[in-house]
Design an enzyme around this catalytic site. Structure first.
Site, PDB file in Angstrom:
ATOM      1  N   HIS A 140     -23.547 -34.453  44.753  1.00 15.15           N
ATOM      2  CA  HIS A 140     -23.849 -35.804  45.228  1.00 15.15           C
ATOM      3  C   HIS A 140     -22.746 -36.310  46.154  1.00 15.15           C
ATOM      4  CE1 HIS A 140     -20.773 -37.534  42.626  1.00 15.15           C
ATOM      5  NE2 HIS A 140     -21.231 -36.774  41.641  1.00 15.15           N
ATOM      6  N   ASP A 434     -20.247 -32.056  40.534  1.00 13.93           N
ATOM      7  CA  ASP A 434     -19.107 -31.150  40.664  1.00 13.93           C
ATOM      8  C   ASP A 434     -19.065 -30.138  39.526  1.00 13.93           C
ATOM      9  OD1 ASP A 434     -18.477 -33.031  38.730  1.00 13.93           O
ATOM     10  OD2 ASP A 434     -16.466 -33.472  39.485  1.00 13.93           O
TER      11      ASP A 434
END
Length: 548
Positions: A140, A434
């Site tokens: 994102h 992540d």
């Protein structure tokens, strides 16, 4: 000889100065303004020791709660002198020790501020090769912090979207309008109730910012330009040719939609189905894996031991806690690096207390030096993580289900007969975090790659060679039965081709008749070789094998 060496040295210095100037321009400028000159000076002082290839640079944003040269000896003469009977040139041999990384410069790279021209190497192949499919995993984009620092003011950021506010994008206004028609699309599970645009004038925790939307509009647009001539998704594309999946967080869903709109402007909503992945590991129905959980727990214990053993880090946390009038434990629990990164990426001053503990009216502020110490420890953690090897084992089990689906999708596309391509997925998009992208890179053997920045992307490309490339038809049994030629794979990370750094293609002869990596290498790695690291022949065996 001396003049030649002096010329090489002068040219090398000029190249490094050019690189430094470009890095500073791209890292420090926020829209039309630049960071204070104090920070420019700081990076200038440290950048010579921190220059590395962009994708290879570590940026260890682990938010889990949890060169000099030496001269070669010339035969027949003294080292580095060129004396003796041999007239061979003295070749400088670089030391193998990697240069130290500058924590502040690395942090700016992590921000991934959308203020510079970016060159993408997606879509490049030898002449006459055909692009069959592309699979993309994105992290994102820029988000508001997940944590707040007690007794300080939260960063003031507007999470509504406005084409008139920077950073902006030429497609932003059209994107906002197009999202209003999202109810015409197909939404799996509870995704239909997740907002398709960030919409709070004062950002909520973890909310995607306008910067994050712009980052992925740019990503999608970059890949549109890269693949335009390959007609990856022609104008009459079938719903079966597009696969979109995301976790249930608004920041991943909105990032995926921004990427998709950048790649397919004004896409036809009824053709789009957005699927829900319940796990951040995108493991689907294969998420149950006790061994993976054990490796993660061991890895978190390793992280903890390294942190508490770092005297400078402990002293810095104590100094920060005193400045804010907080117990040390409460400050650590607030994970201050998360909020400080947001201040850094958005050009905001670090948080302060209006009145220092004990009175006196002076401000007590967190500093760039304190931030640098925490970032330095994170870079040290990345190096220790690679050396110990626990994370790699965790990553292999964490990402095997996703990689197995990726391999199966590639194999089906490679086997498809001409004219039946509309039945296979041409573009697959996974909007992730992540903690998804980092283990994916490790599982692929890219352990030296930098930690995923905001809006990072990993791209798998599948190519087919011409029917008689090299003047000979493919040998029987080669190319996994692909009609018309052999199948090859490319892997790119943030636009850089890293195929020949991966565990499955590191040993391939890249300058031979076939300059790409054979698909069979990737299939063998996913289905057999990566599990050999765990002394197992199957995913199930690796997951349920008893420790010891």
């Amino acid at each position: 000889m001396a003049e030649r060496q002096a010329g090489r040295q002068a040219g090398g210095l000029a190249d490094r100065q050019t690189l430094i100037t470009g890095a500073i321009n791209s890292a420090l400028c926020w829209t039309d303004e630049c960071k204070p000159m104090k920070i420019v000076k700081h990076i200038l002082e440290h950048s010579l020791s921190g220059l590395q290839h962009p994708w290879w640079t570590q940026s260890a944003m682990n938010l889990m709660p949890t060169t000099p040269l030496e001269k070669e000896q010339v035969p027949g003469g003294a080292a580095g002198t060129g004396l003796g009977k041999s007239r061979k040139r003295v070749i400088p041999v670089p030391h193998t020790k990697a240069p130290e990384l500058d924590p502040i410069a690395e942090a700016y790279g992590y921000c991934n501020t959308p203020n510079r021209t970016e060159q993408a190497w997606e879509g490049h192949s030898p002449a006459d090769y055909t692009l069959l499919s592309v699979q993309v995993m994105i992290r994102h984009g820029d988000r508001y912090p997940l944590y707040s620092i007690p007794k300080t003011k939260r960063p003031t950021i507007d999470c509504t979207l406005s084409p008139n506010r920077k950073p902006s994008h030429p497609q932003l206004s059209a994107f906002i309008s197009h999202m209003a028609n999202g109810d015409r699309g197909h939404w799996e599970s509870t995704l239909g109730s997740v907002p398709r645009l960030p919409n709070h004038s004062a950002c909520e925790m973890g909310e995607l910012t306008q910067t994050g939307v712009v980052q992925h509009l740019r990503n999608g647009q970059l890949l549109l330009q890269a693949y335009k001539r390959h007609s990856l998704l022609p104008s009459g594309w079938s719903p079966r040719q597009l696969w979109v999946e995301t976790t249930g967080k608004s920041r991943t869903l909105q990032s995926g939609l921004a990427f998709l709109f950048g790649f397919l402007p004004d896409f036809d909503w009824p053709k789009v189905t957005v699927r829900h992945q319940w796990s951040t590991l995108f493991c689907g129905a294969a998420c149950d894996c006790p061994a993976r959980n054990r490796y993660l727990e061991e890895e978190q214990r390793r992280q903890y031991r390294l942190r508490v053993g770092d005297a400078q880090l402990e002293s810095t946390y104590a100094e920060m806690a005193r400045a804010l009038g907080l117990p040390n434990r409460q400050l650590r629990a607030a994970n201050p690096i998360d909020s400080l990164l947001c201040h850094l990426c958005h050009g905001l001053p670090f948080p302060c207390l209006q009145t220092a503990p004990g009175g006196g009216g002076a401000k007590a502020c967190l500093t760039m030096e304190q931030f640098s110490v925490i970032r330095r420890q994170q870079l040290d953690d990345e190096a220790d993580k690679r050396q110990v090897g626990l994370y790699r084992k965790y990553a292999v089990l964490a990402m095997h289900p996703y990689l197995n689906r990726t391999a199966a999708r590639m194999e089906r596309a490679a086997r498809a007969k001409p004219g039946t391509a509309a039945a296979e997925v041409a573009l697959a998009l996974a909007a992730a975090h992540d903690v998804t992208v980092a283990p994916l890179l490790s599982a692929l053997g890219l352990e030296e790659a930098r930690f995923p920045r905001f809006a990072a992307r990993v791209v798998f490309e599948l190519w087919r060679s011409p029917p008689a490339a090299g003047g000979k038809p493919p040998a029987k049994g080669k190319g996994k039965g692909t009609p018309g030629g052999e199948a090859f794979v490319r892997l790119l990370y943030d636009g850089e081709d890293v195929t020949f750094h991966t565990a499955f293609c590191r040993g391939h002869k890249r300058h031979g008749a076939r300059p790409l990596c054979p698909l069979k290498n990737f299939l063998s790695y996913v289905r057999r070789d990566m599990l050999a690291l765990l002394n197992a022949s199957s995913y199930q065996e690796a997951c349920y094998k008893r420790p010891g």
